[in-house]
Motif scaffolding. Structure first.
Motif, short mmCIF file in Angstrom:
data_model
loop_
_atom_site.label_atom_id
_atom_site.label_comp_id
_atom_site.label_asym_id
_atom_site.label_seq_id
_atom_site.Cartn_x
_atom_site.Cartn_y
_atom_site.Cartn_z
N GLN A 19 -60.57 9.41 -67.70
CA GLN A 19 -60.04 10.59 -68.37
C GLN A 19 -61.10 11.26 -69.23
N GLU A 23 -62.89 15.07 -68.78
CA GLU A 23 -62.99 16.05 -69.88
C GLU A 23 -64.43 16.32 -70.31
N SER A 218 -56.57 11.81 -75.19
CA SER A 218 -56.06 12.99 -75.90
C SER A 218 -56.15 12.81 -77.41
#
Length: 243
Positions: A19, A23, A218
């Motif tokens: 992840q 990003e 996140s």
């Protein structure tokens, strides 16, 4: 942003790394067997692979590794083998958390470093005085006696709560508590709560490892989301799929 991930070769830690790569963030990983990592990781210029057993690193080495990191995430866990559960190091997660936090503090950085610990819904957040049934208390008492990794998870989170606390100048932390972990290929909708909404023992929910990786990434990337949950132990469940 640069992020150190320990436990990166594990089933959930690898999802977090992926992840972060998606990003476009720079990532460091500490692994004992880099040859087992995907080829795409080994040729990625944004991914630095450090070959080591984390608890065998010296204090100076650990301080150097975290010195340029904006965030540190621990997805460490014990292998589900006899040696992994009952062998040494029994306090792998706790000792790693403590040593990483000490390394962060030793660098006296101007901005706090984010620290995310992957924990478990079987561990209560004692800051919130979460209530559980007598039956669940009995089962967890047995787990403490029979399964050293459960105690390790409890003590790691307790270290962040009681030793780092809420007002440290160098570390801000979040302990993410997934419920029953499952494997899925894609990120799906998930829900976050301050405390469990169901019994971790008798009515456990489910969450995919990729959703846990997505949530931790996140938290690290999104300052508003971080501010919402810092100093807490959020619980994550995947939403049921709609047929």
């Amino acid at each position: 942003m640069k992020v150190l991930v320990v436990g990166a070769s594990g089933a959930t830690g690898s999802k977090l790394v992926e992840q972060l790569i998606i990003e476009k963030h720079k990532v460091k990983v500490i692994v004992r067997s880099p040859e087992k990592l995907p080829e795409s990781w080994r040729i990625n210029d944004d991914l630095q692979i450090i070959s080591a057993s984390i608890l065998e690193l010296s204090d100076n080495e650990m301080s150097e590794i975290v010195s340029d990191c904006n965030a540190v995430a621990s997805c460490l866990g014990h292998n589900l083998t006899w040696k992994g559960v009952y062998g040494k190091p029994r306090k792998l997660v706790t000792d790693t958390t403590r040593r990483l936090c000490n390394a962060i503090k030793s660098n006296n950085l101007q901005s706090p470093t984010k620290f995310v610990l992957m924990n478990t819904t079987g561990n209560r957040n004692r800051d919130l005085n979460e209530s559980i049934s007598l039956a669940q208390k009995c089962v967890i008492g047995l787990l403490r006696l029979l399964l050293p990794p459960h105690v390790d998870n409890e003590k790691a989170a307790d270290y962040l709560r009681t030793q780092v606390g809420q007002n440290d100048n160098f570390i801000e932390w979040i302990a993410v508590r997934p419920d029953g972990l499952i494997n899925e290929e894609k990120v799906t909708d998930y829900e976050i709560y301050p405390s469990p909404t169901r019994s971790a023992i008798f009515n456990a929910g489910k969450v995919s490892r990729i959703n846990v990786g997505h949530f931790i990434a996140s938290l690290i990337i999104d300052d508003n989301l971080w501010t919402k949950w810092k100093g807490q132990m959020p619980v994550i469940y995947s939403k049921p799929h709609q047929d």
